[in-house]
Design an enzyme around this catalytic site. Structure first.
Site, PDB file in Angstrom:
ATOM      1  CD  GLU A 269      -7.025   1.637  18.147  1.00 16.33           C
ATOM      2  OE1 GLU A 269      -7.047   0.647  17.369  1.00 16.33           O
ATOM      3  OE2 GLU A 269      -6.673   2.775  17.781  1.00 16.33           O
TER       4      GLU A 269
ATOM      5  CB  ALA B  59      12.037   4.249  15.136  1.00 12.44           C
ATOM      6  CB  ILE B  60      13.315   8.372  11.173  1.00 14.18           C
ATOM      7  CG1 ILE B  60      14.014   7.077  10.796  1.00 14.18           C
ATOM      8  CG2 ILE B  60      14.175   9.570  10.784  1.00 14.18           C
ATOM      9  CD1 ILE B  60      15.289   6.815  11.529  1.00 14.18           C
TER      10      ILE B  60
ATOM     11  CG  HIS C 280      11.902  12.074   8.703  1.00 13.31           C
ATOM     12  ND1 HIS C 280      12.777  11.418   7.875  1.00 13.31           N
ATOM     13  CD2 HIS C 280      10.915  11.186   8.996  1.00 13.31           C
ATOM     14  CE1 HIS C 280      12.344  10.186   7.654  1.00 13.31           C
ATOM     15  NE2 HIS C 280      11.214  10.024   8.331  1.00 13.31           N
TER      16      HIS C 280
ATOM     17  CE  LYS D 116      11.027  11.772   4.696  1.00 10.78           C
ATOM     18  NZ  LYS D 116       9.597  11.541   4.453  1.00 10.78           N
TER      19      LYS D 116
ATOM     20  NE  ARG E 220       5.713   4.079   3.814  1.00 11.64           N
ATOM     21  CZ  ARG E 220       6.558   3.353   3.077  1.00 11.64           C
ATOM     22  NH1 ARG E 220       6.674   2.058   3.283  1.00 11.64           N
ATOM     23  NH2 ARG E 220       7.290   3.918   2.131  1.00 11.64           N
TER      24      ARG E 220
ATOM     25  CB  ILE F 192      -0.841  11.046   9.492  1.00 15.02           C
ATOM     26  CG1 ILE F 192      -2.003  12.040   9.617  1.00 15.02           C
ATOM     27  CG2 ILE F 192       0.335  11.490  10.350  1.00 15.02           C
ATOM     28  CD1 ILE F 192      -1.698  13.451   9.152  1.00 15.02           C
TER      29      ILE F 192
ATOM     30  CB  SER G 102       7.352   9.030   6.266  1.00 16.23           C
ATOM     31  OG  SER G 102       8.583   9.648   6.511  1.00 16.23           O
TER      32      SER G 102
ATOM     33  CB  CYS H  30      15.205 -15.843  22.085  1.00 16.05           C
ATOM     34  SG  CYS H  30      14.028 -15.317  23.353  1.00 16.05           S
TER      35      CYS H  30
END
Length: 482
Positions: A31, A46-47, A49, A250, A311, A336, A338, A437
């Site tokens: 990485e 954070a969905i 689908h 979407k 994306r 890769i 959505s 904050c």
């Protein structure tokens, strides 16, 4: 020297690493950043689908539905928050109402369960804050929400617990296949050698692919701007609200998050910049304008932060998960976007099965399927909290007041497998700094804990690795020390 090297520690690479860890194989993840979940995986909707949007018969559709179905068990195994809150695709133009039936039919063919087309009255009964112009909606009860950080980190930790090594701050500079039939990977931190390589490098997957293949790949970096609203208005909608989709995706959604905030976004702006994740005024204005077409009177005075993510878009809008024809032993996990977060566990399983067949791998007898997350104090009774503090006094000290995160949670984040080494690393694991904050009060105290526990000087503590140092030098007092 490894049997398998995975490039990229985002949600796809970590899902592959977890699946690979099932087998008797030496594996390593490379990485380029200082932590897992640093690219696309850290900035998305954070969905989870349901799977009605992807083209029928596509790999994207197949893995979306499979990943969605895997999420319940995975959330239990890895101790991460996940909720099936359901989703609504809202139609606000009478002449476009037939588009809901098109999505419904596609969803049924893709294997999505429980789909229903709602009348205007049914939609408003379910979500009173929908636009007054709503004509109808497609309801998908299998839609859900998840924390992308916790999903990514949990899969990586579980892989690491099962023997997969992770090398951070290690950027791939070149890959050659030697006469020995092995891949020689040159990085900024030395050479790595592997029998098989899995390319899960997100927006950089084309760059990695093009190092080994004459059949070139081009990824378009598609930026999405988001607004995050305070928990005070987190229940403004209870379902994920989508507009009807366009060729760019979407659309701008409005959704609750698993941690109680409200999220609005994203835009879809094509770039030629793999690091272009800055927000713009135009992008954020577009978010508010488009979201307001489907949800009325959005409480935008409660915005606590904005952010943008990239994306990895391919022109054919399809996942590419295959062995490269002119580089045997090199597997692409590319394009890769959505619903990549949803599909990630299914992507991991698919690639794991490919490697098992390709390499004749055998399963471990002692593979650990579960992982325990950081102990949260949220929702504990006074008696439970007192018992926890008695066991570990660090849980009695609040560090992040907005999110009520304790020193005990931060210590766990630092010392667990693949522990945090930066402020953002702590934030993604504990939410310290994610509140109203936005780390204005808790950052100094978090830095003190990192300094004490890891022995890093304040000058070396970063926000998110690299050159994101918080303190450049001491101007008075004792001399700097390492």
């Amino acid at each position: 020297m490894y049997d398998v090297i995975i490039i990229g520690a985002g949600v796809s690479g970590s899902a592959v690493a977890r699946e690979v860890s099932r087998y008797n194989v030496s594996a390593c993840v490379l990485e380029k950043c200082e932590d897992v979940c640093e690219g696309t995986s850290k900035a998305n909707s954070a969905i989870v689908h349901a799977g009605f949007d992807a083209e029928e018969g596509s790999l994207m559709a197949k893995l979306n539905v499979e990943g969605n179905e895997m999420m319940d068990q995975l959330s239990r195994d890895l101790d991460i928050p996940f909720k099936r809150n359901g989703s609504l695709v809202v139609c606000v133009h009478k002449e476009e109402i037939d588009g809901l039936k098109t999505l419904y039919d596609r969803g049924v063919k893709n294997g999505v369960k429980g789909l229903k087309i709602l009348t205007r009255e049914e939609a408003l009964e379910m979500e009173p804050n929908l636009s007054d112009d709503v004509e109808g909606a497609l309801y998908a009860p299998t839609g859900g929400i998840v924390c992308p950080f916790e999903l990514n980190i949990a899969m990586a930790e579980n892989a690491n617990m099962n023997g997969v090594e992770f090398r951070f701050n290690t950027e791939v500079e070149d890959i050659k296949k030697g006469e020995d039939g092995l891949f020689h990977i040159r990085t900024n931190n030395g050479e790595y050698i592997s029998k098989v390589v899995v390319n899960a490098a997100g927006v950089y997957a084309d760059k990695i692919h093009n190092m080994v293949s004459a059949d070139k790949m081009h990824i378009i970096e598609r930026r999405g701007d988001y607004l995050l609203l305070d928990k005070e208005v987190g229940n403004y909608v209870s379902h994920t609200i989508f507009p009807q989709p366009t060729k760019y995706g979407k659309g701008v959604l409005v959704t609750p998050t698993v941690h109680g905030n409200l999220l609005v976004g994203p835009t879809a702006i094509d770039l030629e910049n793999k690091e272009g994740n800055n927000t713009t005024a135009a992008g954020l204005n577009e978010v508010t304008a488009k979201a307001s077409e489907n949800v009325k009177n959005l409480p935008l005075r409660n915005v606590i932060t904005s952010f943008a993510g990239l994306r990895a878009h391919l022109e054919r809008h399809e996942f590419v998960i295959e062995e490269v024809k002119d580089a045997k032993g090199f597997i692409d996990v590319a394009g890769i976007e959505s619903p990549g977060l949803t599909a990630s566990p299914a992507i991991g399983k698919m690639v794991g099965d490919m490697l098992k067949d390709m390499m004749g791998l055998t399963e471990k007898s002692d593979w650990i399927a579960t992982r325990k997350g950081i102990k949260s104090t949220e929702g504990l009774s006074i008696d439970e909290m007192n018992a926890l503090i008695k066991e570990n006094p660090a849980y009695g000290t609040i560090v992040c007041r907005c999110e009520s995160i304790t020193e005990g949670e931060i210590l766990d984040a630092i010392h667990r497998p693949l522990g945090a080494r930066s402020l953002d690393g702590v934030k993604r694991r504990t939410r310290a700094g994610m509140g109203r904050c936005q780390a204005g009060f808790c950052s100094p105290r978090t830095m003190e804990i990192i300094n004490r526990e890891l022995g890093l000087s304040y000058e070396k503590i970063t926000k998110s690795g690299g050159k994101s140092n918080i303190i450049l030098e001491r101007t008075k007092g004792e001399e700097s020390h390492s």
